[in-house]
Design an enzyme around this catalytic site. Structure first.
Site, PDB file in Angstrom:
ATOM      1  N   GLU A 177       4.898   9.953  11.542  1.00  8.92           N
ATOM      2  CA  GLU A 177       3.936   8.860  11.711  1.00  8.92           C
ATOM      3  C   GLU A 177       4.696   7.531  11.648  1.00  8.92           C
ATOM      4  OE1 GLU A 177       0.219   7.010   9.313  1.00  8.92           O
ATOM      5  OE2 GLU A 177       0.690   9.104   8.883  1.00  8.92           O
TER       6      GLU A 177
ATOM      7  N   GLU B 210      16.187  -8.094   3.675  1.00 10.37           N
ATOM      8  CA  GLU B 210      16.542  -6.883   4.425  1.00 10.37           C
ATOM      9  C   GLU B 210      18.048  -6.652   4.379  1.00 10.37           C
ATOM     10  OE1 GLU B 210      14.822  -6.343   8.332  1.00 10.37           O
ATOM     11  OE2 GLU B 210      13.233  -7.759   7.875  1.00 10.37           O
TER      12      GLU B 210
ATOM     13  N   ASP C 237       6.244   4.007  10.878  1.00 11.91           N
ATOM     14  CA  ASP C 237       6.363   3.182   9.662  1.00 11.91           C
ATOM     15  C   ASP C 237       5.805   3.895   8.425  1.00 11.91           C
ATOM     16  OD1 ASP C 237       7.604   1.172  11.119  1.00 11.91           O
ATOM     17  OD2 ASP C 237       5.724   0.179  11.600  1.00 11.91           O
TER      18      ASP C 237
ATOM     19  N   HIS D  18      11.751  -1.911   7.511  1.00  8.85           N
ATOM     20  CA  HIS D  18      10.544  -2.519   8.073  1.00  8.85           C
ATOM     21  C   HIS D  18      10.253  -3.812   7.303  1.00  8.85           C
ATOM     22  CE1 HIS D  18       6.706  -2.640  10.136  1.00  8.85           C
ATOM     23  NE2 HIS D  18       6.164  -2.989   8.985  1.00  8.85           N
TER      24      HIS D  18
ATOM     25  N   ARG E 197      11.906   1.863  19.835  1.00  8.89           N
ATOM     26  CA  ARG E 197      11.375   3.009  20.563  1.00  8.89           C
ATOM     27  C   ARG E 197      10.766   3.980  19.570  1.00  8.89           C
ATOM     28  NH1 ARG E 197      10.309   2.548  25.415  1.00  8.89           N
ATOM     29  NH2 ARG E 197      10.339   4.791  25.671  1.00  8.89           N
TER      30      ARG E 197
ATOM     31  N   GLU F 181      16.493 -12.087   4.969  1.00  2.00           N
ATOM     32  CA  GLU F 181      17.553 -12.235   3.940  1.00  2.00           C
ATOM     33  C   GLU F 181      17.521 -11.052   2.980  1.00  2.00           C
ATOM     34  OE1 GLU F 181      17.396 -15.818   1.629  1.00  2.00           O
ATOM     35  OE2 GLU F 181      17.461 -17.076   3.425  1.00  2.00           O
TER      36      GLU F 181
END
Ligand code: GRF
Length: 203
Positions: A145, A176, A147, A111, A93, A174
């Site tokens: 803004e 992350e 990302d 991300h 969201r 992996e």
């Protein structure tokens, strides 16, 4: 020393949540998960939290007439648990400017690309389609803004000739699972200083 209280916001499978749960089980880890919030009732991550005996809240965005009202409800819950850091982990969201501004410096996201490349929901597909040779993941403070925001850390992976979206996503994921607990640790240990658009990581 008291542990940093975090809230993890999810919408789906929650493998990054699991990585944080596992990290928090280590006695010397400097953070603890006070609350998991999902905007979806069917998010598998909720089961992961319940198995770890972490309080969960489902706040369904469809029950609110505006983004601001949904965010206000989340803010109320998060604040009532004494949360000091919000970790977005596959939370699908967009957040209102008001919420992001209130929590700036105390809210992070992970991300699946090396930002600022490949923002948006299809980062791994976009990386494969573009033909980059290296991709990875980014943990960053959340700014208004999408990302964007000061980068805390990044980890890289090679992109192989025959990669499709799923193959690359699995390799990135992996990394992350290493990056997110490490970023939370650095923040909990007060080693991350925001300096304009950047962060400085202190030794
Ligand atoms: C991860 O790839 C994360 O980078 C992105 O959403 C995905 C969430 O995966 N923001 P999971 O729910 O943690 O397994």
């Amino acid at each position: 020393m008291s542990k940093l209280k975090i809230a993890v916001l999810i919408s789906g499978g929650g493998t990054n949540l699991q990585a944080l749960i596992d990290a928090c089980k280590q006695p010397d880890y400097p953070a603890e998960i006070a609350l998991v919030i999902s905007n979806r009732t069917d998010a598998y991550g909720l089961k992961r939290a319940e198995e770890a005996h972490i309080p969960t809240k489902i706040i369904n965005h469809k029950d609110f007439s505006s983004r601001e009202k949904f965010d206000a409800q989340m803010d109320k819950e998060i604040s009532s648990y004494g949360v000091e850091l919000i970790c977005l982990a596959g939370f699908m969201r967009l957040l209102s400017d008001e919420f992001v501004t209130k929590w700036f410096g105390k809210m992070i996201n992970i991300h699946p690309s090396l930002l600022p490349a490949f923002k948006g929901a299809d980062a791994n597909s976009d990386a494969v389609a573009y033909g980059v040779k290296i991709s990875g993941c980014t943990v960053h403070f959340v700014s208004t803004e999408m990302d964007s925001g000061p980068i805390i850390l990044q980890r890289t992976v090679p992109v192989l000739n025959d990669d499709d979206r799923d193959a690359l996503a699995a390799r990135v994921l992996e990394q992350e699972h290493l990056a997110y607990p490490e970023a939370v640790r650095l923040i909990a240990e007060e080693k991350v200083v925001i300096d304009g658009y950047k962060t400085i990581i202190e030794d």
